[in-house]
Design an enzyme around this catalytic site. Structure first.
Site, PDB file in Angstrom:
ATOM      1  N   ASN A  98       0.842  -1.151   0.077  1.00  0.00           N
ATOM      2  CA  ASN A  98       0.116   0.063   0.162  1.00  0.00           C
ATOM      3  C   ASN A  98       0.754   1.046   0.180  1.00  0.00           C
ATOM      4  O   ASN A  98       1.883   1.480   0.563  1.00  0.00           O
ATOM      5  CB  ASN A  98      -1.023   0.207   1.201  1.00  0.00           C
ATOM      6  CG  ASN A  98      -1.829  -1.117   1.358  1.00  0.00           C
ATOM      7  OD1 ASN A  98      -2.353  -1.410   0.120  1.00  0.00           O
ATOM      8  ND2 ASN A  98      -2.027  -1.736   2.310  1.00  0.00           N
ATOM      9  N   GLU A 106      -1.031   2.689   6.142  1.00  0.00           N
ATOM     10  CA  GLU A 106      -0.839   3.352   7.548  1.00  0.00           C
ATOM     11  C   GLU A 106       0.515   3.507   8.372  1.00  0.00           C
ATOM     12  O   GLU A 106       0.469   4.402   8.981  1.00  0.00           O
ATOM     13  CB  GLU A 106      -1.777   2.316   8.344  1.00  0.00           C
ATOM     14  CG  GLU A 106      -3.226   2.239   8.113  1.00  0.00           C
ATOM     15  CD  GLU A 106      -4.164   1.298   8.754  1.00  0.00           C
ATOM     16  OE1 GLU A 106      -3.632   0.366   9.493  1.00  0.00           O
ATOM     17  OE2 GLU A 106      -5.418   1.417   8.527  1.00  0.00           O
ATOM     18  N   HIS A 111       6.584  -1.578   3.504  1.00  0.00           N
ATOM     19  CA  HIS A 111       6.519  -2.998   3.673  1.00  0.00           C
ATOM     20  C   HIS A 111       5.805  -3.566   2.584  1.00  0.00           C
ATOM     21  O   HIS A 111       4.556  -3.072   2.126  1.00  0.00           O
ATOM     22  CB  HIS A 111       5.711  -3.212   5.092  1.00  0.00           C
ATOM     23  CG  HIS A 111       4.526  -2.044   5.253  1.00  0.00           C
ATOM     24  ND1 HIS A 111       4.444  -0.716   5.591  1.00  0.00           N
ATOM     25  CD2 HIS A 111       3.092  -2.442   5.292  1.00  0.00           C
ATOM     26  CE1 HIS A 111       3.259  -0.381   5.575  1.00  0.00           C
ATOM     27  NE2 HIS A 111       2.363  -1.271   5.302  1.00  0.00           N
ATOM     28  N   HIS A 113       3.354  -6.569   1.969  1.00  0.00           N
ATOM     29  CA  HIS A 113       2.236  -7.893   2.643  1.00  0.00           C
ATOM     30  C   HIS A 113       2.616  -9.050   1.852  1.00  0.00           C
ATOM     31  O   HIS A 113       2.642  -8.980   0.797  1.00  0.00           O
ATOM     32  CB  HIS A 113       1.004  -7.610   2.777  1.00  0.00           C
ATOM     33  CG  HIS A 113       0.587  -6.000   3.687  1.00  0.00           C
ATOM     34  ND1 HIS A 113       0.086  -6.220   4.940  1.00  0.00           N
ATOM     35  CD2 HIS A 113       0.792  -4.912   2.990  1.00  0.00           C
ATOM     36  CE1 HIS A 113      -0.165  -4.853   5.270  1.00  0.00           C
ATOM     37  NE2 HIS A 113       0.238  -4.253   4.320  1.00  0.00           N
TER      38      HIS A 113
END
Ligand code: 5GP
Length: 126
Positions: A98, A106, A111, A113
């Site tokens: 994201n 967020e 990162h 996932h």
């Protein structure tokens, strides 16, 4: 939770920076010179692992623009290594990063996932 503002500089007090420094505990699955991987605290699939670079990059956008070739190669290899270590390629899995507000990011440290362990359903929900 608040989403990441991509115009802001890297915040060294973000939660993943604290995990990297060992200030906040995590369930670690892998570490090498360039990357660190741990289980997501709120798993969205039977296997839900986060792989992060050790360098200070806000997002994939930041990383792909500024990281060295060695950091990029090391990070990509680490993501693949973690997936293989977890046995995920046998039945398949999903990667997701994201980025910024529209991406719903967020935590302001890049990162990826890594989802697996069962059928994952449609690519986007909602
Ligand atoms: P994002 O929405 O930024 O792509 O994903 C952030 C992810 O980090 C979420 O899936 C969330 O569950 C996970 N997360 C947030 N705080 C922590 C934490 O302190 N420890 C771990 N292991 N995961 C976290």
């Amino acid at each position: 939770m608040t989403t990441v503002d991509p115009s802001k500089p890297y915040d060294p007090d973000n939660i993943f920076a604290k995990i990297l420094r060992g200030e906040v505990p995590c369930n670690k699955v892998y570490e090498d010179d360039h990357a660190f991987a741990f289980h997501d605290i709120n798993p969205q699939a039977p296997v839900h692992i986060l792989v992060i670079p050790k360098g200070e990059y806000v997002s994939w956008d930041d990383f792909s623009a500024k990281a060295s070739d060695a950091e990029m190669a090391g990070f990509v290899k680490a993501v693949g290594h973690v997936a293989r270590e977890q046995g995920l390629p046998v039945r398949g899995y999903r990667l997701l990063a994201n980025i910024g507000r529209n991406g719903g990011q967020e935590v302001p440290h890049l990162h990826v996932h890594l989802f697996g362990g069962g059928p994952l359903g449609p690519m986007l929900a909602g």
